[in-house]
Design a protein around this motif. Structure first.
Motif, PDB file in Angstrom:
ATOM      1  N   SER B 251       0.812  -1.216   0.000  1.00 26.53           N
ATOM      2  CA  SER B 251       0.000   0.000   0.000  1.00 26.53           C
ATOM      3  C   SER B 251       0.846   1.267   0.000  1.00 26.53           C
ATOM      4  CB  SER B 251      -0.927   0.011   1.213  1.00 26.53           C
ATOM      5  OG  SER B 251      -1.827  -1.064   1.140  1.00 26.53           O
ATOM      6  N   PHE B 252       2.178   1.112  -0.099  1.00 28.16           N
ATOM      7  CA  PHE B 252       3.065   2.282  -0.053  1.00 28.16           C
ATOM      8  C   PHE B 252       4.206   2.084  -1.055  1.00 28.16           C
ATOM      9  CE2 PHE B 252       1.296   1.267   4.081  1.00 28.16           C
ATOM     10  CZ  PHE B 252       0.663   2.445   4.430  1.00 28.16           C
ATOM     11  N   PRO B 326      -3.585   9.164  -5.225  1.00 27.93           N
ATOM     12  CA  PRO B 326      -3.130   7.778  -5.340  1.00 27.93           C
ATOM     13  C   PRO B 326      -4.030   6.976  -6.290  1.00 27.93           C
ATOM     14  CG  PRO B 326      -4.518   7.996  -3.422  1.00 27.93           C
ATOM     15  CD  PRO B 326      -4.506   9.342  -4.094  1.00 27.93           C
ATOM     16  N   ILE B 327      -3.543   5.784  -6.666  1.00 27.42           N
ATOM     17  CA  ILE B 327      -4.406   4.766  -7.270  1.00 27.42           C
ATOM     18  C   ILE B 327      -4.654   3.746  -6.155  1.00 27.42           C
ATOM     19  CG2 ILE B 327      -4.548   2.904  -8.963  1.00 27.42           C
ATOM     20  CD1 ILE B 327      -4.388   5.330 -10.512  1.00 27.42           C
ATOM     21  N   ALA B 328      -5.917   3.466  -5.866  1.00 28.96           N
ATOM     22  CA  ALA B 328      -6.234   2.501  -4.806  1.00 28.96           C
ATOM     23  C   ALA B 328      -7.198   1.467  -5.360  1.00 28.96           C
ATOM     24  CB  ALA B 328      -6.854   3.212  -3.606  1.00 28.96           C
ATOM     25  N   CYS B 329      -6.784   0.208  -5.320  1.00 27.19           N
ATOM     26  CA  CYS B 329      -7.552  -0.859  -5.968  1.00 27.19           C
ATOM     27  C   CYS B 329      -8.408  -1.619  -4.960  1.00 27.19           C
ATOM     28  CB  CYS B 329      -6.596  -1.826  -6.661  1.00 27.19           C
ATOM     29  SG  CYS B 329      -7.426  -3.130  -7.580  1.00 27.19           S
ATOM     30  N   ASP B 337       0.767   8.939  -3.464  1.00 30.80           N
ATOM     31  CA  ASP B 337       0.245  10.000  -4.341  1.00 30.80           C
ATOM     32  C   ASP B 337       1.129  10.164  -5.568  1.00 30.80           C
ATOM     33  OD1 ASP B 337      -1.688  10.375  -2.490  1.00 30.80           O
ATOM     34  OD2 ASP B 337      -0.942  12.305  -1.747  1.00 30.80           O
ATOM     35  N   GLN B 338       0.510  10.226  -6.738  1.00 36.75           N
ATOM     36  CA  GLN B 338       1.223  10.546  -7.980  1.00 36.75           C
ATOM     37  C   GLN B 338       0.804  11.958  -8.382  1.00 36.75           C
ATOM     38  OE1 GLN B 338       3.307   8.117  -8.955  1.00 36.75           O
ATOM     39  NE2 GLN B 338       2.465   6.682  -7.467  1.00 36.75           N
ATOM     40  N   ILE B 410      -8.881  10.710 -13.220  1.00 35.58           N
ATOM     41  CA  ILE B 410      -8.362  10.497 -11.865  1.00 35.58           C
ATOM     42  C   ILE B 410      -9.206  11.338 -10.907  1.00 35.58           C
ATOM     43  CG2 ILE B 410      -6.518  12.244 -12.099  1.00 35.58           C
ATOM     44  CD1 ILE B 410      -5.994   8.952 -10.280  1.00 35.58           C
ATOM     45  N   VAL B 411      -9.801  10.658  -9.922  1.00 34.42           N
ATOM     46  CA  VAL B 411     -10.747  11.298  -8.997  1.00 34.42           C
ATOM     47  C   VAL B 411     -10.299  10.994  -7.577  1.00 34.42           C
ATOM     48  CG1 VAL B 411     -13.131  11.236  -8.150  1.00 34.42           C
ATOM     49  CG2 VAL B 411     -12.690  11.178 -10.598  1.00 34.42           C
ATOM     50  N   PRO B 412     -10.262  11.994  -6.673  1.00 35.30           N
ATOM     51  CA  PRO B 412      -9.831  11.728  -5.304  1.00 35.30           C
ATOM     52  C   PRO B 412     -10.763  10.744  -4.590  1.00 35.30           C
ATOM     53  CG  PRO B 412     -10.630  13.991  -5.547  1.00 35.30           C
ATOM     54  CD  PRO B 412     -10.534  13.414  -6.910  1.00 35.30           C
ATOM     55  N   ALA B 413     -10.167   9.805  -3.879  1.00 32.88           N
ATOM     56  CA  ALA B 413     -10.854   8.841  -2.996  1.00 32.88           C
ATOM     57  C   ALA B 413     -11.707   7.814  -3.732  1.00 32.88           C
ATOM     58  CB  ALA B 413     -11.703   9.553  -1.941  1.00 32.88           C
TER      59      ALA B 413
END
Lengths: 164, 431
Positions: B251-252, B326-329, B337-338, B410-413
């Motif tokens: 996750s990091f 970030p990308i979170a799957c 964060d990118q 790309i959308v936050p959260a």
């Protein structure tokens, strides 16, 4: 606790049990049924097979299998007169097996093609890394055993010989 | 009666006891000195907290897809009352889904040894006689089948899904969601019946009482111990720690190499600005270079005032903004964060006539020809956020094909799959 107490019927009497618990269970079954009909909507046989199969496979196959393996290990250690040192073997073995069971699809490479295609990364590293972790676990355990044996010997030297 | 007859009967009785103790229905069959109320109580209370967190974060993950917004976002449309809690998923904090889903998957994997130990600790109960002591007891045993079978089903489907091993009978989303409700229904009643007992046992433990002496789970004829009960708990905790240590790093970006066995652990797929984790590569999604080159690719934007078609060059001329996201799957892994750079979604909405301060919803379509998430819906709340972009660049470089070139959302959260790649069409309006 109340019971169905009509002994005139002549059936073996099965007491009802707590009314409160009966109510709780009824609520639980109602919710499970509401979700369950949706869970079973597509492939009811496959899903039932998986849920009942998971419980039976775990309780009647997996658990007896690892319990038997552990007993065999203990018996072997006992036969060698080293029962108290069996832990140095069974702890790393159990941890290594745990990792293998959880990550079996990746370690065995059965999803390697899909993994490579989807993520752009190779799945070749998982087996060597698992072997390496296993080696470290057993190596660490051997080191602890060596330390404990050395300590025992040193303590035995310092103590006067026991009188039998 | 003669003494000889008596002693014969005693011998026969002893022999039959020996035979009985070879069967798992006999308490004497179970010999581990580790089993006992305290061991089970400690594990049970850990699972009480852990499974509750898993259930809540799982429900949140479903909410994060905004299933109420449009059918394309909803993999369980016949949920009925089980969607009672759904709400519009926020965009703040921007790491919200990264946190909730990272906790869901990493905690689930970490709890596996606790679950296995708990099942091991109570297995003598499975064989206890009589099998049914009362109507309620019989029903409780049926409920336990749902608890154990349902629990294992949830853990197994989750563990297989994160490894892209789709063996289970059907689509992951409905199986894991409805399965969770069946499991949780049984879990609730089990927790209600057993938590008071577990707490009582632990209190007794704290007071130094020997709570195990008369317990049903305690072996009446224990084998000589090789482990103390405390040692056994340390062992279970050690298994959890090992799984956690070889999983959590995914996750990091800085810690990924520590996730030695978890999917999306180890090394990054590449180096440079586009070197971070990829959910689905362009090749996997069937995106051909010919579809995305400057001549062929056009972005079609439709809204209140009609349709505009834009080249990538046209988009580069619009006001560009940056956002660190970030990308979170759903599979539990995420990137740090990118730095994305692109056109704000709300600016694109304005371009097609949504300029009255009342942001519309958005339907996004990808060039992808197949795949469950080749299109997705975003809420007005997500469109209105100034960090929601149609990204053209990442970390100072042009998007790579695997990260969605020519343009991606790309959308936050938001869950990773809602950040559509290789975008072809945007349709603004009420969904």
């Amino acid at each position: 606790m109340r019971s169905i107490s009509d002994s005139r019927i002549g059936l073996p009497r099965i007491p009802l049990g707590s009314r409160f618990q009966l109510l709780l269970l009824a609520c639980s079954f109602a919710l499970a049924a509401y979700a369950g009909v949706r869970l079973l909507a597509d492939d009811w046989f496959g899903v039932v097979l998986w849920i009942v199969g998971a419980a039976l496979l775990h309780d009647l196959v997996l658990l007896p299998l690892y319990a038997a393996a552990d007993r065999a290990l203990l018996a072997a250690a006992g036969a060698a007169g080293r029962r108290e040192r069996a832990g140095y073997m069974r702890v790393p073995a159990a941890l290594s097996l745990l990792l293998l069971v959880v990550w079996f699809p990746l370690i065995s490479g059965m999803t390697a093609d899909r993994y490579r295609s989807a993520t752009g990364m190779s799945a070749d590293g998982f087996l060597p890394r698992w072997l390496l972790i296993t080696a470290v676990l057993f190596g660490g355990s051997a080191l602890l055993l060596a330390v404990s044996v050395l300590r025992q010997r040193r303590a035995a030297k310092r103590r006067p010989p026991a009188v039998h | 009666m003669g003494r000889a007859a008596d002693s014969g009967r005693v011998r026969a009785y002893r022999r039959s006891m020996r035979d009985i103790s070879r069967l798992p229905t006999s308490p004497r069959f179970w010999r581990s000195p580790v089993r006992g109320r305290r061991f089970t109580s400690v594990l049970g209370l850990v699972l009480l907290v852990g499974v509750t967190v898993l259930f809540v974060t799982g429900l949140l993950s479903y909410a994060a897809y905004n299933p109420g917004l449009a059918p394309v976002n909803d993999k369980t449309p016949d949920k009925g009352l089980l969607g009672f809690y759904l709400f519009s998923w926020p965009t703040d904090p921007h790491w919200l889904y990264r946190l909730t889903q990272g906790v869901h998957v990493t905690l689930g994997i970490t709890l596996i040894p606790v679950l296995l130990a708990k099942l091991w600790s109570v297995v003598p109960r499975l064989f206890a006689l009589p099998p049914v002591r009362s109507v309620v007891h019989g029903l409780e045993r049926v409920s336990l089948l749902l608890l154990v079978g349902g629990g294992l089903f949830e853990f197994v489907t989750g563990v297989l899904n994160v490894q892209l091993d789709y063996l289970f009978p059907g689509s992951f989303y409905p199986l894991h969601f409805y399965g969770a409700w069946v499991f949780f229904a049984a879990f609730l009643v089990h927790a209600a019946l057993k938590t008071p007992i577990a707490l009582r046992n632990l209190r007794a433990m704290k007071d130094g009482e020997e709570a195990d002496g008369q317990g049903e789970l305690t072996a009446p004829d224990p084998a000589p111990p090789t482990f103390s009960r405390r040692g056994a708990l340390w062992f279970v905790g050690g298994g959890s720690a090992l799984l956690f240590a070889t999983t959590a790093g995914r996750s990091f970006d800085g810690l990924r190499h520590t996730a030695l066995l978890a999917p999306h652990g180890g090394a990054e797929p590449g180096s440079g600005p586009n070197g971070f984790q990829i959910n689905k590569t362009a090749a996997h999604a069937g995106i051909r270079a010919a579809d995305t080159d400057a001549e062929a690719w056009r972005l079609t934007v439709t809204g209140r005032t009609g349709t505009v078609r834009l080249r990538r060059g046209d988009l580069e001329q619009l006001a560009l903004h940056s956002a660190e996201l970030p990308i979170a799957c759903v599979e539990g892994w995420s990137t740090s964060d990118q730095r994305w750079r692109g056109v704000r979604l709300r600016d694109l909405a304005q371009l097609v006539g949504h300029d009255d301060g009342d942001p519309p919803d958005l339907h996004v379509e990808s060039l992808q020809r197949q795949g469950a998430f080749r299109h997705a819906a975003l809420s007005s709340r997500q469109v209105a956020d100034p960090r929601s972009l149609l990204a053209l660049y990442v970390n100072g470089a042009r998007l790579s094909p695997d990260h969605g070139y020519p343009a991606r959302i790309i959308v936050p959260a938001a869950p990773g799959v809602l950040n559509t790649k290789w975008v072809a069409r945007l349709t603004f309006g009420r969904l």
